[in-house]
Design an enzyme around this catalytic site. Structure first.
Site, PDB file in Angstrom:
ATOM      1  N   ASP A 157      -4.319  -1.478   8.536  1.00 51.30           N
ATOM      2  CA  ASP A 157      -4.367  -0.738   9.861  1.00 51.30           C
ATOM      3  C   ASP A 157      -5.712   0.032   9.984  1.00 51.30           C
ATOM      4  O   ASP A 157      -6.570  -0.052   9.066  1.00 51.30           O
ATOM      5  CB  ASP A 157      -3.373   0.301   9.827  1.00 51.30           C
TER       6      ASP A 157
ATOM      7  N   ASP B 243      -6.261   3.035  12.371  1.00 50.82           N
ATOM      8  CA  ASP B 243      -6.411   4.547  12.430  1.00 50.82           C
ATOM      9  C   ASP B 243      -5.861   5.324  11.242  1.00 50.82           C
ATOM     10  O   ASP B 243      -4.835   4.913  10.811  1.00 50.82           O
ATOM     11  CB  ASP B 243      -5.590   4.920  13.819  1.00 50.82           C
TER      12      ASP B 243
END
Length: 560
Positions: free
Chosen positions: A52, A54
């Site tokens: 991922d 963020d």
């Protein structure tokens, strides 16, 4: 000549753990470099590393980033009619923690355990205890599956929202212009329920993230809001040497490109002296607009991104994986198809316990690595405040001493009130070391809902995925035994069992009895000579048949 490990294993006396009672500790990495294990994982079986962006690749600085999100959300609320006084509030990082539950009926922030038992209850800035709590929660318990009423604030993006909810409830409860009600507040003839207030906050947060200026202000001052780690290119380049690496983020391409360009903005490449490389070169597959957790189910249409304009090319992408191409949407099945991998081949690394970890684990069987940035502070308290933990152990010893010679015939009732008060005081001091809401993982001796989710869904977890840099890619992350109270509090010493006190103790289930029982079984069945079942009795397994969480299922299949 050096003795091989296989030879040493033949003699238990040569095992390292038997050389020293605490030998295992000297093999462990430094606490801040550690990766912690819930389920065993053999790194050499991992063929793909997924990320991922963020709060995983891009770690946002705290409290600067939360303060920005808080301010923008307050401004949005004021713009739709909320009182101007709210602009006076500033984000206080000492109050919220992740994993709290907001009760949309009574407006309370709750910290609960895995079963819904209340650990902490706050109405605004007021912490509620005892009889007041039982008025609203008679059994100090909530039905967690009542998702219409209870909302779990599980993500790092939820931290500003958590504190804002407390600010709003406190303001409307105590401001003389408003009349506080059990389920909301009144302004003259106008009534606002906590449920409506909560929905306004949720809408404002979404607006700030998707339509507001949060991303714009972030990229305007990346140095202020985003952590930059020089070890990132090195780790990803090493991962790419042993497997494939992919990025799956919910962010759009333009924002992703700016963040990732900053993260890899070094004058050199993976190592000092090597040439600089664009961030895209560290990944075999790049997916933006992933829309997790939908991504782990049916997903969305896979499209190709025009990296010059940031716009999507028309039509569904149906071709093979192309290096340097950025894709939009898709699904976890798409990832497996394009990379030629299946569930357990993939280690997915993310910070979102629901969007990243739970769904990738339950729907796809991917191996999971949860990034928990707060773990750094949790470990600091765990080690720095060891005196508090030691005092609690001493108080337990005092309690045991008072009851040592007493049994059910005793009329004596030791006065333990002073010890109980001290235990409560030390436990409170320990909780406050973490912040006003206490530890992310526990309240006193009880684990939180968040802790139970980490243990259930994350195979591995750490403060940062960068900690993988300190382990070889052949490493076996082996889970420690999860001990029950009868195992953690009873020493491994021989105890003579009194058969009168414990009649079931004679029910010895170990295979050493089998030869002795063969004769008894023969006596029972000797009169039955004509018709017999194929197998009269089970035989003790001579090979390993139980699953011991060693991540070796495939090896066993190959051996067969």
């Amino acid at each position: 000549m050096t003795t091989s490990w296989s030879d040493r294993l033949q003699n238990a006396a040569d095992m390292p753990a038997n050389m020293d009672k605490h030998a295992l500790k000297k093999y462990r990495r430094e606490a801040y470099h550690r990766v912690f294990v819930n389920r065993s994982l053999a790194m050499e079986k991992i063929k793909c590393f997924g990320f991922d962006m963020d709060y995983t690749l891009a770690v946002y600085k705290s409290p600067e980033y939360e303060s920005l999100g808080f301010e923008l959300t307050v401004e949005r609320l004021v713009s739709i009619g909320y009182p101007q006084e709210l602009l006076s509030f500033a984000y206080d990082s000492t109050f919220p923690t992740r994993g709290l539950v907001f009760d949309t009926l009574y407006g309370n922030l709750l910290k609960v355990d895995a079963y819904g038992n209340l650990l902490v209850c706050a109405h605004g800035f007021n912490f509620i205890r005892g009889p007041e709590t039982r008025e609203q929660y008679p059994n100090k318990f909530i039905q967690r599956d009542d998702t219409e009423r209870f909302y779990i604030l599980n993500t790092l993006f939820n931290l500003p929202e958590t504190y804002l909810l407390a600010c709003l409830v406190d303001f409307f409860t105590n401001c003389p212009r408003y009349t506080s009600c059990e389920t909301g507040f009144k302004d003259g003839d106008l009534f606002m329920s906590y449920r409506s207030m909560f929905q306004d906050v949720r809408d404002a947060v979404d607006w700030v993230h998707y339509k507001g200026s949060l991303k714009e202000k972030t990229v305007e001052n990346l140095e202020k809001y985003v952590v930059k780690d020089g070890k990132l290119p090195l780790l990803l380049s090493r991962m790419k040497e042993v497997g494939k690496v992919f990025l799956a983020t919910n962010s759009d391409y333009k924002y992703t490109d700016k963040i990732m360009t900053y993260l890899f903005d070094f004058p050199h490449g993976p190592k000092p002296g090597s040439s600089h490389r664009p961030w895209q070169s560290y990944f075999d597959l790049i997916l933006v607009d992933a829309r997790k957790p939908l991504f782990f189910g049916e997903g969305t249409v896979l499209r190709q991104v025009d990296t010059k304009t940031g716009k999507l090319k028309i039509g569904t992408y149906t071709g093979p994986l192309q290096h340097g191409i950025v894709y939009s949407g898709g699904s976890s099945d798409t990832v497996c198809d394009l990379l030629g991998a299946k569930g357990k081949d993939i280690l997915y690394i993310g910070d979102h316990i629901f969007g990243d970890i739970l769904k990738s684990k339950k729907r796809q069987g991917w191996r999971t690595f949860l990034v928990i940035p707060e773990l750094a502070q949790e470990l600091h308290v765990w080690t720095d405040k060891s005196s508090l933990f030691e005092e609690l152990q001493s108080l337990d010893i005092f309690l045991a001493e008072l009851y040592k010679h007493l049994d059910s015939s005793s009329n004596e009732r030791p006065d333990i009130s002073s010890i109980q008060r001290r235990i409560k005081k030390v436990t409170h001091d320990m909780d406050m070391c973490y912040g006003m809401m206490g530890s992310l993982f526990r309240s006193g001796s009880r684990q939180t809902l968040f802790a139970s989710q980490v243990m259930r869904y994350a195979d591995l977890y750490a403060a940062s995925f960068i900690n993988l840099l300190y382990y070889p890619f052949s490493y076996l992350f082996r889970a420690a035994h999860v001990l029950m109270p009868h195992e953690s509090t009873v020493e491994h010493t021989h105890v003579d069992i009194n058969e009168m006190e414990s009649p079931l103790a004679t029910r010895n289930r170990t295979s050493v009895d089998f030869k002795d029982t063969d004769y008894k079984r023969h006596q029972l069945t000797r009169s039955i000579s004509e018709i017999k079942p194929p197998n009269l009795f089970p035989l003790a397994p001579q090979e390993i048949t139980h699953c011991h969480d060693e991540d070796d299922d495939e090896e066993e299949e190959e051996e067969e």
